[in-house]
Motif scaffolding. Structure first.
Motif, mmCIF file in Angstrom:
data_model
loop_
_atom_site.group_PDB
_atom_site.id
_atom_site.type_symbol
_atom_site.label_atom_id
_atom_site.label_comp_id
_atom_site.label_asym_id
_atom_site.label_seq_id
_atom_site.Cartn_x
_atom_site.Cartn_y
_atom_site.Cartn_z
ATOM 1 N N UNK A 29 4.864 3.107 2.052
ATOM 2 C CA UNK A 29 4.653 1.918 2.861
ATOM 3 C C UNK A 29 3.531 1.050 2.313
ATOM 4 N N UNK A 30 2.426 1.679 1.911
ATOM 5 C CA UNK A 30 1.328 0.935 1.298
ATOM 6 C C UNK A 30 1.791 0.255 0.010
ATOM 7 N N UNK A 31 2.548 0.971 -0.806
ATOM 8 C CA UNK A 31 3.044 0.405 -2.072
ATOM 9 C C UNK A 31 3.951 -0.792 -1.805
ATOM 10 N N UNK A 32 4.833 -0.658 -0.817
ATOM 11 C CA UNK A 32 5.741 -1.768 -0.527
ATOM 12 C C UNK A 32 4.959 -3.013 -0.126
ATOM 13 N N UNK A 33 3.968 -2.827 0.742
ATOM 14 C CA UNK A 33 3.185 -3.979 1.174
ATOM 15 C C UNK A 33 2.455 -4.620 0.000
ATOM 16 N N UNK A 34 1.927 -3.787 -0.886
ATOM 17 C CA UNK A 34 1.129 -4.302 -2.012
ATOM 18 C C UNK A 34 1.991 -4.948 -3.087
ATOM 19 N N UNK A 121 0.683 4.831 10.805
ATOM 20 C CA UNK A 121 1.880 4.608 11.617
ATOM 21 C C UNK A 121 2.299 3.148 11.536
ATOM 22 N N UNK A 122 1.332 2.237 11.683
ATOM 23 C CA UNK A 122 1.641 0.806 11.623
ATOM 24 C C UNK A 122 2.133 0.397 10.239
ATOM 25 N N UNK A 123 1.540 0.972 9.196
ATOM 26 C CA UNK A 123 1.951 0.646 7.823
ATOM 27 C C UNK A 123 3.406 1.050 7.601
ATOM 28 N N UNK A 124 3.768 2.255 8.044
ATOM 29 C CA UNK A 124 5.145 2.724 7.856
ATOM 30 C C UNK A 124 6.104 1.929 8.737
ATOM 31 N N UNK A 125 5.696 1.586 9.955
ATOM 32 C CA UNK A 125 6.535 0.750 10.810
ATOM 33 C C UNK A 125 6.838 -0.582 10.131
ATOM 34 N N UNK A 367 -2.605 -2.500 15.353
ATOM 35 C CA UNK A 367 -2.568 -2.511 13.894
ATOM 36 C C UNK A 367 -1.274 -3.120 13.384
ATOM 37 N N UNK A 368 -0.160 -2.798 14.046
ATOM 38 C CA UNK A 368 1.134 -3.368 13.664
ATOM 39 C C UNK A 368 1.137 -4.883 13.855
ATOM 40 N N UNK A 369 0.590 -5.354 14.971
ATOM 41 C CA UNK A 369 0.503 -6.798 15.214
ATOM 42 C C UNK A 369 -0.408 -7.467 14.186
ATOM 43 N N UNK A 370 -1.496 -6.789 13.831
ATOM 44 C CA UNK A 370 -2.414 -7.358 12.833
ATOM 45 C C UNK A 370 -1.720 -7.546 11.485
ATOM 46 N N UNK A 371 -0.829 -6.612 11.145
ATOM 47 C CA UNK A 371 -0.116 -6.701 9.868
ATOM 48 C C UNK A 371 1.042 -7.687 9.923
ATOM 49 N N UNK A 372 1.817 -7.640 10.987
ATOM 50 C CA UNK A 372 3.066 -8.402 11.056
ATOM 51 C C UNK A 372 2.892 -9.818 11.601
ATOM 52 N N UNK A 373 2.029 -9.990 12.587
ATOM 53 C CA UNK A 373 1.903 -11.283 13.259
ATOM 54 C C UNK A 373 0.698 -12.057 12.753
ATOM 55 N N UNK A 375 -1.039 -11.312 10.080
ATOM 56 C CA UNK A 375 -1.023 -11.288 8.613
ATOM 57 C C UNK A 375 -2.388 -10.932 8.020
ATOM 58 N N UNK A 376 -3.099 -10.010 8.661
ATOM 59 C CA UNK A 376 -4.370 -9.568 8.109
ATOM 60 C C UNK A 376 -4.130 -8.659 6.907
ATOM 61 N N UNK A 377 -5.029 -8.655 5.914
ATOM 62 C CA UNK A 377 -4.852 -7.774 4.757
ATOM 63 C C UNK A 377 -4.949 -6.304 5.167
ATOM 64 N N UNK A 378 -4.160 -5.431 4.543
ATOM 65 C CA UNK A 378 -4.156 -4.018 4.946
ATOM 66 C C UNK A 378 -5.531 -3.357 4.897
ATOM 67 N N UNK A 379 -6.364 -3.712 3.897
ATOM 68 C CA UNK A 379 -7.679 -3.061 3.808
ATOM 69 C C UNK A 379 -8.520 -3.347 5.049
#
Length: 396
Positions: A29-34, A121-125, A367-373, A375-379
């Motif tokens: 999941x981390x690799x896909x995002x990156x 969990x949020x990264x894999x979701x 965390x899922x909202x931060x990533x998907x909505x 658009x905060x960086x994963x780090x």
């Protein structure tokens, strides 16, 4: 896709190696995002097919995907620096733990570690959602995804995963007329088939030669090299599956005690990166020389060497297979199954090991909202999750 320096590739994977908690599925999941979402080194389809290939191969799938990505960008040196960046943080930590210099309980308090698992969990979701939208676009592929999810949850094993991929390939062929196939996208592979053949020969030579050599020349270094190379070359299903073979290889002959083995395995759960770096702990903990740093490095290189040889050897032939129209139909089914495997892993072990109380669910959704909505960086999400986990642990 040139343009990335070796130093830059190393730093990208080093950051991932320092922050990728949650096990091999979370790593994907981390690799896909990156590399798919942010850097666009690969398309969603190309990434899924690469993941599928690495699921078929023995060894650690996430590390093999990382090596392949480095190989795409800068050839053999790129593969090596990608592996080094992703692997060294946890390998060094494991050797230090073997020395007793680093205590994993103080390095990663239970609250911080739990917060990082919740963020995983949020990264894999995010990865499952994005891959499903792009790879399961019609009824046949949605059906393959759901059946794969159910099968791997009901019959969890490495053999089940391989069987699912094989059956999904056959379903893709059978349903090819009902599946809308996309135009073929070539992977940027710089290795030719002749070179690939030599790499595959080099993969099999130590597998056969090292055990013979140890019978002729009794030597602990050779025996360690043979044992860890065999573990990396023959185990399907990732880090947890390799444990029984490693335990038989190092505990039975008395190289380390069973108590030390179990303590090292517990410590491996608390560090980021691939679980195969457990080999560094075992090599550093051995009672006979080489041990310490030299033993840790020897066993680490031995267990990962088969993965490098297989990736360099198989990828040229894999690209040729992908050009075939029937293979493309089969891969469409396999890609849908990969999404199903990730969806199953999202539940077990990612969700079941992290979500234990309502506060965990709230943190995962934020965390899922931060990533998907947002658009905060994963780090940044990872840092926030570790702090939130620590605070929750203190409050509850």
């Amino acid at each position: 896709m040139p343009g990335e320096s070796l130093a830059h590739i190393f730093l990208i994977f080093l950051r991932l190696g320092l922050t990728s908690f949650g096990g091999p599925i979370a790593h994907l999941g981390y690799f896909r995002d990156e590399f798919v979402t942010r850097r666009r080194w690969l398309s969603e389809r190309g990434y899924a097919e690469l993941v599928a290939l690495c699921q078929f191969l023995p060894g650690p799938a996430s590390s093999q995907v990382g090596m392949a990505l480095g190989l795409f960008k800068r050839g053999y040196p790129g593969a090596l620096v990608a592996w080094a960046g992703f692997t060294l943080p946890s390998a060094i930590a494991m050797i230090l733990i073997a020395f007793g210099i680093a205590d994993h309980a103080s390095m990663y308090t239970s609250g911080v570690l739990h917060g990082l698992k919740v963020v995983a969990v949020a990264i894999v979701m995010q990865a499952v959602w994005g891959m499903a939208r792009n790879l399961c676009t019609d009824a046949p592929r949605i059906a393959i995804m759901l059946v794969a999810t159910c099968a791997v949850l009901l019959f969890p094993s490495a053999l089940t995963q391989i069987a699912i991929l094989v059956v999904s390939a056959l379903c893709g062929l059978f349903l090819s007329r009902r599946i809308n196939l996309e135009r073929h996208e070539s992977l940027p592979i710089s290795v030719g088939r002749r070179a690939g053949s030599w790499w595959l020969i080099l993969f099999f030579l130590p597998l056969v030669g090292l055990p013979l050599l140890t019978t002729l020349i009794p030597n602990h270094a050779l025996a360690s090299l043979a044992a860890f190379y065999r573990a990396g070359a023959l185990v399907f299903g990732g880090g947890h599956v390799v444990l029984p073979l490693l335990q038989m290889s190092v505990v039975t002959p008395g190289w380390i005690s069973n108590e030390t083995f179990l303590a090292g395995y517990a410590a491996a759960q608390a560090v980021p990166g691939p679980l195969f770096t457990f080999a560094a702990f075992l090599g550093a903990s051995m009672t006979a020389a080489p041990s310490g740093w030299s033993g840790g490095i020897l066993c680490l290189l031995a267990i990962f060497a088969p993965s490098f040889l297989l990736i360099a050897g198989v990828l040229p032939f894999w690209e040729q297979v992908r050009r075939n129209s029937s293979a493309q139909a089969a891969l469409a089914g396999i890609n849908a199954a990969v999404v199903g495997l990730l969806l199953a892993a999202l539940y077990d072990p990612v969700w079941t090991s992290a979500i234990h109380r309502p506060a965990d669910f709230v943190l995962a959704m934020l965390a899922f909202a931060a990533l998907m909505i947002w658009k905060l960086p994963p780090w940044l999400v990872i840092a926030g999750g570790s702090i939130a986990g620590l605070l929750l642990n203190m409050m509850l």
